[in-house]
Design a protein around this motif. Structure first.
Motif, PDB file in Angstrom:
ATOM      1  N   ALA A   1      -0.037 -12.000  -8.053  1.00 39.45           N
ATOM      2  CA  ALA A   1       0.095 -12.944  -9.312  1.00 39.45           C
ATOM      3  C   ALA A   1      -1.243 -12.776  -9.852  1.00 39.45           C
ATOM      4  O   ALA A   1      -1.286 -13.279 -11.119  1.00 39.45           O
ATOM      5  N   GLY A   2      -2.137 -11.812  -9.554  1.00 43.93           N
ATOM      6  CA  GLY A   2      -3.276 -11.528 -10.481  1.00 43.93           C
ATOM      7  C   GLY A   2      -4.390 -12.558 -10.484  1.00 43.93           C
ATOM      8  O   GLY A   2      -5.095 -12.764 -11.447  1.00 43.93           O
ATOM      9  N   GLN A   3      -4.541 -13.208  -9.185  1.00 43.97           N
ATOM     10  CA  GLN A   3      -5.388 -14.167  -9.318  1.00 43.97           C
ATOM     11  C   GLN A   3      -6.791 -13.612  -9.640  1.00 43.97           C
ATOM     12  O   GLN A   3      -7.048 -12.512  -9.100  1.00 43.97           O
TER      13      GLN A   3
ATOM     14  N   ASP B   1     -12.561 -15.539  -1.497  1.00 45.23           N
ATOM     15  CA  ASP B   1     -12.911 -16.856  -0.573  1.00 45.23           C
ATOM     16  C   ASP B   1     -11.742 -17.125   0.196  1.00 45.23           C
ATOM     17  O   ASP B   1     -11.891 -17.638   1.182  1.00 45.23           O
ATOM     18  N   PHE B   2     -10.464 -17.189  -0.369  1.00 46.76           N
ATOM     19  CA  PHE B   2      -9.293 -17.545   0.293  1.00 46.76           C
ATOM     20  C   PHE B   2      -9.156 -16.498   1.778  1.00 46.76           C
ATOM     21  O   PHE B   2      -8.997 -16.923   2.888  1.00 46.76           O
ATOM     22  N   LEU B   3      -9.448 -15.250   1.503  1.00 42.31           N
ATOM     23  CA  LEU B   3      -9.396 -14.314   2.591  1.00 42.31           C
ATOM     24  C   LEU B   3     -10.484 -14.403   3.577  1.00 42.31           C
ATOM     25  O   LEU B   3     -10.283 -14.494   4.689  1.00 42.31           O
TER      26      LEU B   3
ATOM     27  N   TYR C   1      -6.094  -6.502   3.179  1.00 41.51           N
ATOM     28  CA  TYR C   1      -6.010  -7.567   1.769  1.00 41.51           C
ATOM     29  C   TYR C   1      -7.248  -7.360   1.090  1.00 41.51           C
ATOM     30  O   TYR C   1      -7.266  -7.384  -0.155  1.00 41.51           O
ATOM     31  N   THR C   2      -8.445  -7.350   1.775  1.00 49.39           N
ATOM     32  CA  THR C   2      -9.564  -7.158   0.976  1.00 49.39           C
ATOM     33  C   THR C   2      -9.884  -5.734   0.378  1.00 49.39           C
ATOM     34  O   THR C   2     -10.071  -5.961  -0.949  1.00 49.39           O
ATOM     35  N   VAL C   3      -9.337  -4.820   0.847  1.00 51.57           N
ATOM     36  CA  VAL C   3      -9.236  -3.564   0.224  1.00 51.57           C
ATOM     37  C   VAL C   3      -8.555  -3.607  -0.847  1.00 51.57           C
ATOM     38  O   VAL C   3      -8.892  -3.181  -2.146  1.00 51.57           O
ATOM     39  N   TYR C   4      -7.201  -4.372  -0.784  1.00 51.09           N
ATOM     40  CA  TYR C   4      -6.485  -4.529  -2.122  1.00 51.09           C
ATOM     41  C   TYR C   4      -6.832  -5.210  -3.212  1.00 51.09           C
ATOM     42  O   TYR C   4      -6.756  -4.919  -4.382  1.00 51.09           O
ATOM     43  N   ASN C   5      -7.646  -6.084  -2.712  1.00 54.99           N
ATOM     44  CA  ASN C   5      -8.386  -7.099  -3.686  1.00 54.99           C
ATOM     45  C   ASN C   5      -9.318  -6.208  -4.526  1.00 54.99           C
ATOM     46  O   ASN C   5      -9.457  -6.383  -5.661  1.00 54.99           O
ATOM     47  N   TYR C   6     -10.058  -5.227  -3.656  1.00 58.56           N
ATOM     48  CA  TYR C   6     -10.897  -4.439  -4.412  1.00 58.56           C
ATOM     49  C   TYR C   6     -10.364  -3.505  -5.617  1.00 58.56           C
ATOM     50  O   TYR C   6     -10.650  -3.314  -6.320  1.00 58.56           O
ATOM     51  N   ILE C   7      -9.014  -3.021  -4.997  1.00 59.87           N
ATOM     52  CA  ILE C   7      -8.342  -1.861  -5.765  1.00 59.87           C
ATOM     53  C   ILE C   7      -7.850  -2.723  -7.053  1.00 59.87           C
ATOM     54  O   ILE C   7      -8.174  -2.136  -8.112  1.00 59.87           O
TER      55      ILE C   7
END
Length: 472
Positions: free
Chosen positions: A345-347, A354-356, A373-379
């Motif tokens: 969703a592009g949050q 914080d959620f992770l 998921y953290t790596v994907y968030n960084y991507i």
């Protein structure tokens, strides 16, 4: 062939619609069974007759109760006076086969059907023999084995078995003389004794319970688990036996599993919660509940309703029916899907981070999932920074990633990609300045790049080129 397939599909759809559109079955005990189960004495002759017809599910019980009593009255009038108990017991069995029983059918347990058609099985014939024999003054006892029912006559300290499904079944094992009505000749019949190693004397209530049990079995063979539920409850209330209790809980789980199979998750959950509030819980219904809850939650998260799924899980868990493991597993599944939804969703990066971290620390994300998921968030954040602020900011941001993810191959690939793209950007700027003769600016930009990537060969070569140019 296609037309046949279409017809089959339509019929299946109709069946599924009928199942899903039905109301939940009755889960309260029938007041009638509560009444006759409420006193400690055995059933009277009238109660036994009434209960046998009622348990058969007759649409017109009063008619068949009257017919049952008339049969017994006629039979008693037909008995010759002065018979011994043995002779009377044998005469009653023969009368029933001559005047009522016509065809043996293994599943035909209803008393009203016997009275209407003559079709019978071991349970229905034993019930009718019990009622008729007791009305004639005999001391009779119902008996069952694992898959059979019959009657015993208790006379002068002896126990005489009666195989009610056979006209010659009185005192099996004895040779019986008979006279052929056509030729007048005398012959003999012999019915071997049954294998009664697992025989068990049962009460009148348990004998009536066998009628309900057989009806339940017939419904379940036809996958009609809904209608078997109230019958199983009634049988348990009537008999109070451990076997009936186990079968009742099995019936609950069978019906719930049926609803689970057609996707009626909420209906199945509602049924089990209500029925366990009344009758308590057991292993199989609890397992069925956990399966239904999992599928209901899965259906919610697949619609992107992760918050609704969490609220639903909390509400069901408050009833204390779900195991801790089930709650933990389902919550982990929901958080996993919620994470994916947040990422897609592009949050904002900090919200997801914080959620992770919170989900990971609470034990709902494994270490490997948290890293993934953290790596994907960084991507995703690196892409945003590169588009808005350039590759230098993306590279500096990624290079500050937590130590736990730095050995991850996708993280290292991201870091190298940001670095290389930044170097390409610097080199292209250097080339533009150099080709336009703006050598000081060309040198400044390449030195800025080398401050970030001091060992890069391309930028080192660019610096050497500008230095050679400046010396000439």
């Amino acid at each position: 062939m296609k037309k046949q397939h279409l017809i089959s599909f339509i019929m299946l759809a109709i069946v599924l619609f009928k199942v899903s559109s039905q109301e939940l079955p009755r889960i309260e005990a029938d007041p009638y069974y509560l009444a006759i189960a409420g006193h400690s004495t055995e059933l009277s002759e009238d109660e036994f007759i009434h209960a046998s017809v009622y348990a058969s599910g007759s649409d017109n019980p009063e008619q068949y109760i009257l017919q049952f009593k008339e049969l017994i009255g006629t039979l008693n009038q037909a008995l010759t006076s002065g018979l011994t108990e043995y002779e009377k017991g044998e005469a009653i069995l023969k009368y029933l086969h001559d005047n009522l029983f016509t065809v043996y059918e293994e599943d035909q347990t209803e008393i009203d059907t016997v009275l209407r058609t003559g079709r019978y099985n071991c349970v229905s014939s034993a019930v009718i023999y019990l009622a008729a024999g007791r009305a004639a003054g005999l001391n009779l006892q119902g008996v069952r084995t694992t898959d059979h029912a019959f009657v015993s006559l208790i006379s002068s300290g002896s126990i005489i078995d009666v195989e009610t499904t056979n006209i010659w079944g009185f005192d099996p094992g004895q040779k019986k003389e008979f006279k052929d009505s056509f030729s007048g000749s005398t012959g003999y019949n012999y019915v071997p004794p049954g294998n009664y190693r697992l025989r068990q004397d049962i009460s009148d209530r348990q004998m009536i319970g066998l009628i309900l049990q057989n009806r339940i079995a017939g419904l379940q063979r036809r996958n009609n688990h809904r209608e078997s539920v109230p019958l199983a409850i009634d049988r348990f209330v009537l008999t109070g036996s451990r076997e009936a209790g186990k079968d009742m809980y099995d019936t609950f789980s069978n019906y719930a599993s049926r609803l689970n199979g057609i996707g009626e998750y909420e209906k199945g959950i509602d049924f089990l919660l209500k029925v366990m509030d009344v009758w308590g819980s057991s292993e199989k219904p609890l397992a069925a509940l956990e399966a239904l809850v999992h599928n209901q939650l899965l259906s919610l998260v697949e619609k992107g309703l992760s918050e609704d799924a969490l609220d639903y899980l909390d509400r069901i868990a408050s009833g204390n029916y779900l195991s801790d493991e089930s709650i933990r597993t389902n919550r982990a599944m929901i958080y996993d899907r919620k994470t994916v939804d947040l990422l897609n969703a592009g949050q904002d990066f900090p919200v997801i981070e914080d959620f992770l971290r919170k989900t990971y620390e609470e034990g709902y994300l494994s270490n490997s999932k948290w890293i993934e998921y953290t790596v994907y968030n960084y991507i995703k954040e690196a892409e945003r920074l590169a588009n808005n602020q350039g590759w230098l900011q993306a590279y500096l941001f990624v290079s500050e990633g937590p130590s736990e993810i730095r050995s991850n191959s996708k993280y290292r690939q991201l870091l190298n990609s940001c670095r290389n793209n930044y170097i390409v950007t610097v080199h292209n700027s250097f080339a533009d300045y150099f080709n336009s003769g703006r050598y000081d600016e060309a040198e400044a930009v390449v030195r800025e790049g080398l401050a970030i990537a001091p060992d890069d060969k391309t930028l080192t070569s660019d610096l050497q080129l500008i230095q050679r140019k400046n010396t000439h």
